[in-house]
Design a protein around this motif. Structure first.
Motif, PDB file in Angstrom:
ATOM      1  N   GLU A  30       0.842  -1.085  -0.140  1.00 49.57           N
ATOM      2  CA  GLU A  30       0.022   0.082  -0.066  1.00 49.57           C
ATOM      3  C   GLU A  30       0.782   1.295   0.144  1.00 49.57           C
ATOM      4  O   GLU A  30       0.637   2.196  -0.815  1.00 49.57           O
ATOM      5  N   ALA A  31       1.848   1.334   0.730  1.00 46.42           N
ATOM      6  CA  ALA A  31       2.766   2.459   0.745  1.00 46.42           C
ATOM      7  C   ALA A  31       3.530   2.504  -0.391  1.00 46.42           C
ATOM      8  O   ALA A  31       3.785   3.790  -0.938  1.00 46.42           O
ATOM      9  N   LEU A  32       4.089   1.442  -1.022  1.00 46.64           N
ATOM     10  CA  LEU A  32       4.706   1.598  -2.394  1.00 46.64           C
ATOM     11  C   LEU A  32       3.634   2.182  -3.269  1.00 46.64           C
ATOM     12  O   LEU A  32       3.996   2.914  -4.425  1.00 46.64           O
ATOM     13  N   ALA A  33       2.299   1.743  -3.430  1.00 44.96           N
ATOM     14  CA  ALA A  33       1.499   1.993  -4.214  1.00 44.96           C
ATOM     15  C   ALA A  33       1.342   3.491  -4.609  1.00 44.96           C
ATOM     16  O   ALA A  33       0.890   3.918  -5.658  1.00 44.96           O
ATOM     17  N   VAL A  34       1.521   4.143  -3.318  1.00 43.71           N
ATOM     18  CA  VAL A  34       1.314   5.675  -3.563  1.00 43.71           C
ATOM     19  C   VAL A  34       2.526   6.365  -4.358  1.00 43.71           C
ATOM     20  O   VAL A  34       2.219   7.364  -4.938  1.00 43.71           O
ATOM     21  N   GLU A  35       3.546   5.690  -4.277  1.00 39.87           N
ATOM     22  CA  GLU A  35       4.608   6.049  -5.172  1.00 39.87           C
ATOM     23  C   GLU A  35       4.414   5.515  -6.889  1.00 39.87           C
ATOM     24  O   GLU A  35       5.255   5.679  -7.550  1.00 39.87           O
ATOM     25  N   GLY A  36       3.365   4.669  -6.820  1.00 38.19           N
ATOM     26  CA  GLY A  36       3.356   3.953  -8.179  1.00 38.19           C
ATOM     27  C   GLY A  36       4.346   2.766  -8.409  1.00 38.19           C
ATOM     28  O   GLY A  36       4.472   2.683  -9.449  1.00 38.19           O
ATOM     29  N   VAL A  37       4.748   2.285  -7.473  1.00 36.08           N
ATOM     30  CA  VAL A  37       5.729   1.022  -7.438  1.00 36.08           C
ATOM     31  C   VAL A  37       5.193  -0.152  -6.844  1.00 36.08           C
ATOM     32  O   VAL A  37       4.319  -0.188  -5.791  1.00 36.08           O
ATOM     33  N   LYS A  38       5.340  -1.334  -7.533  1.00 39.57           N
ATOM     34  CA  LYS A  38       4.907  -2.594  -7.073  1.00 39.57           C
ATOM     35  C   LYS A  38       6.030  -3.182  -6.338  1.00 39.57           C
ATOM     36  O   LYS A  38       7.389  -2.681  -6.334  1.00 39.57           O
ATOM     37  N   MET A  39       5.785  -4.187  -5.467  1.00 35.98           N
ATOM     38  CA  MET A  39       6.629  -4.659  -4.592  1.00 35.98           C
ATOM     39  C   MET A  39       7.989  -5.104  -5.392  1.00 35.98           C
ATOM     40  O   MET A  39       9.192  -5.045  -4.766  1.00 35.98           O
ATOM     41  N   TRP A  40       7.907  -6.134  -6.384  1.00 35.36           N
ATOM     42  CA  TRP A  40       9.211  -6.366  -7.145  1.00 35.36           C
ATOM     43  C   TRP A  40       9.845  -5.531  -7.690  1.00 35.36           C
ATOM     44  O   TRP A  40      11.258  -5.166  -7.900  1.00 35.36           O
ATOM     45  N   HIS A  41       9.289  -4.221  -8.210  1.00 37.19           N
ATOM     46  CA  HIS A  41       9.907  -3.333  -8.646  1.00 37.19           C
ATOM     47  C   HIS A  41      10.854  -2.579  -7.481  1.00 37.19           C
ATOM     48  O   HIS A  41      11.958  -2.201  -7.837  1.00 37.19           O
ATOM     49  N   ARG A 109      12.379   7.382  -1.993  1.00 37.46           N
ATOM     50  CA  ARG A 109      11.129   7.800  -1.485  1.00 37.46           C
ATOM     51  C   ARG A 109      10.551   6.476  -1.194  1.00 37.46           C
ATOM     52  O   ARG A 109       9.769   6.298  -0.188  1.00 37.46           O
ATOM     53  N   CYS A 110      10.447   5.174  -1.970  1.00 38.79           N
ATOM     54  CA  CYS A 110      10.118   4.087  -1.516  1.00 38.79           C
ATOM     55  C   CYS A 110      10.631   3.411  -0.265  1.00 38.79           C
ATOM     56  O   CYS A 110       9.794   2.747   0.416  1.00 38.79           O
ATOM     57  N   GLU A 111      11.903   3.457   0.064  1.00 38.57           N
ATOM     58  CA  GLU A 111      12.537   3.191   1.229  1.00 38.57           C
ATOM     59  C   GLU A 111      11.920   3.691   2.614  1.00 38.57           C
ATOM     60  O   GLU A 111      11.818   3.272   3.431  1.00 38.57           O
ATOM     61  N   ARG A 112      11.770   5.077   2.390  1.00 41.37           N
ATOM     62  CA  ARG A 112      10.901   5.839   3.572  1.00 41.37           C
ATOM     63  C   ARG A 112       9.670   5.324   3.630  1.00 41.37           C
ATOM     64  O   ARG A 112       9.224   5.131   4.755  1.00 41.37           O
ATOM     65  N   ALA A 113       8.957   5.179   2.666  1.00 45.34           N
ATOM     66  CA  ALA A 113       7.453   4.530   2.689  1.00 45.34           C
ATOM     67  C   ALA A 113       7.414   3.219   3.413  1.00 45.34           C
ATOM     68  O   ALA A 113       6.505   2.538   4.115  1.00 45.34           O
ATOM     69  N   ALA A 114       8.399   2.479   2.858  1.00 44.35           N
ATOM     70  CA  ALA A 114       8.531   0.939   3.615  1.00 44.35           C
ATOM     71  C   ALA A 114       8.915   1.071   4.904  1.00 44.35           C
ATOM     72  O   ALA A 114       8.163   0.068   5.742  1.00 44.35           O
ATOM     73  N   ARG A 115       9.734   1.963   5.289  1.00 41.75           N
ATOM     74  CA  ARG A 115      10.268   1.949   6.802  1.00 41.75           C
ATOM     75  C   ARG A 115       8.981   2.345   7.530  1.00 41.75           C
ATOM     76  O   ARG A 115       8.657   1.894   8.471  1.00 41.75           O
ATOM     77  N   GLN A 116       8.035   3.321   7.142  1.00 40.76           N
ATOM     78  CA  GLN A 116       6.996   3.935   7.769  1.00 40.76           C
ATOM     79  C   GLN A 116       5.910   2.722   7.847  1.00 40.76           C
ATOM     80  O   GLN A 116       5.407   2.435   9.069  1.00 40.76           O
ATOM     81  N   ALA A 117       5.642   1.812   6.658  1.00 40.32           N
ATOM     82  CA  ALA A 117       4.647   0.838   6.851  1.00 40.32           C
ATOM     83  C   ALA A 117       5.243  -0.237   8.029  1.00 40.32           C
ATOM     84  O   ALA A 117       4.504  -0.807   8.432  1.00 40.32           O
ATOM     85  N   ASN A 118       6.504  -0.677   7.907  1.00 41.19           N
ATOM     86  CA  ASN A 118       6.997  -1.679   9.314  1.00 41.19           C
ATOM     87  C   ASN A 118       6.941  -0.744  10.211  1.00 41.19           C
ATOM     88  O   ASN A 118       6.821  -1.738  11.139  1.00 41.19           O
ATOM     89  N   LEU A 121       3.561  -1.576  11.208  1.00 37.15           N
ATOM     90  CA  LEU A 121       3.391  -3.165  11.779  1.00 37.15           C
ATOM     91  C   LEU A 121       3.850  -3.487  12.935  1.00 37.15           C
ATOM     92  O   LEU A 121       3.547  -4.240  13.657  1.00 37.15           O
ATOM     93  N   LEU A 122       4.915  -2.820  13.148  1.00 42.80           N
ATOM     94  CA  LEU A 122       5.553  -3.081  14.718  1.00 42.80           C
ATOM     95  C   LEU A 122       5.027  -2.146  15.746  1.00 42.80           C
ATOM     96  O   LEU A 122       5.465  -2.094  16.907  1.00 42.80           O
ATOM     97  N   ALA A 123       4.225  -1.302  15.543  1.00 40.08           N
ATOM     98  CA  ALA A 123       3.735  -0.210  16.701  1.00 40.08           C
ATOM     99  C   ALA A 123       3.173  -0.717  17.688  1.00 40.08           C
ATOM    100  O   ALA A 123       3.296  -0.421  18.787  1.00 40.08           O
ATOM    101  N   PRO A 124       2.665  -2.064  17.922  1.00 42.87           N
ATOM    102  CA  PRO A 124       1.981  -2.727  19.089  1.00 42.87           C
ATOM    103  C   PRO A 124       3.281  -2.982  19.915  1.00 42.87           C
ATOM    104  O   PRO A 124       3.030  -3.358  21.112  1.00 42.87           O
ATOM    105  N   LEU A 125       4.543  -3.208  19.452  1.00 43.82           N
ATOM    106  CA  LEU A 125       5.665  -3.487  20.309  1.00 43.82           C
ATOM    107  C   LEU A 125       6.410  -2.326  20.810  1.00 43.82           C
ATOM    108  O   LEU A 125       6.727  -1.290  20.027  1.00 43.82           O
ATOM    109  N   SER A 126       7.007  -2.638  21.956  1.00 51.57           N
ATOM    110  CA  SER A 126       7.922  -1.716  22.742  1.00 51.57           C
ATOM    111  C   SER A 126       9.271  -1.813  21.896  1.00 51.57           C
ATOM    112  O   SER A 126       9.553  -2.570  21.167  1.00 51.57           O
TER     113      SER A 126
END
Length: 145
Positions: A30-41, A109-118, A121-126
């Motif tokens: 979803e985060a990559l799609a904002v940049e118009g990029v697919k996972m494999w790309h 930009r994609c790396e920033r988006a992927a980091r934010q998505a992760n 994902l990990l938000a419930p953990l300290s």
């Protein structure tokens, strides 16, 4: 009486890891799609940056992508002006792949988006739980090195 199949399946670590992985992939996609990029790309752009200039065959092996699928991804990336395929200086019979300036900017930009998505994902953990969790994932994933 036997235990119901769904609770038995849902108690398996492999099932839980699969669900967590699916959620993580969906968040990143979803985060990559904002940049118009697919996972494999994104994967290929990242590998090209790390390995460039890289022979196309070596790139495919590095990302474990079938050569036919890699050609399609590279065609997309080249058409968008994100990578260059030029004769490999070490072996003119092969293509060497490298990023363009625009490819580098998009990858950042994609790396920033992927980091934010992760992070999501990990938000419930300290912070301490994240460190332990990552260590455990590395150990069981076979990627420890």
């Amino acid at each position: 009486m036997a235990e119901a199949p769904l609770p038995a399946i849902r108690s398996l670590p492999s099932w839980l890891l699969g669900r967590a992985a699916a959620r993580g992939r969906a968040l990143v996609a979803e985060a990559l799609a904002v940049e118009g990029v697919k996972m494999w790309h994104h994967v290929v752009l990242s590998a090209v940056r790390d390995l460039a200039p890289v022979a196309q065959a070596d790139l495919g092996r590095a990302v474990r992508l079938d050569p036919k699928d890699l050609v399609g991804v590279l065609n997309d990336l080249q058409s968008a002006g994100l990578v260059l395929r030029e004769p490999d200086p070490a072996d003119r019979r092969k293509n060497a792949v490298s990023l363009t300036d625009e490819g580098t900017r998009l990858l950042e930009r994609c790396e920033r988006a992927a980091r934010q998505a992760n992070e999501e994902l990990l938000a419930p953990l300290s912070a301490d739980e994240r460190v332990r969790f990552m260590g455990l994932l590395i150990r069981i994933s076979g990627t420890e090195g």
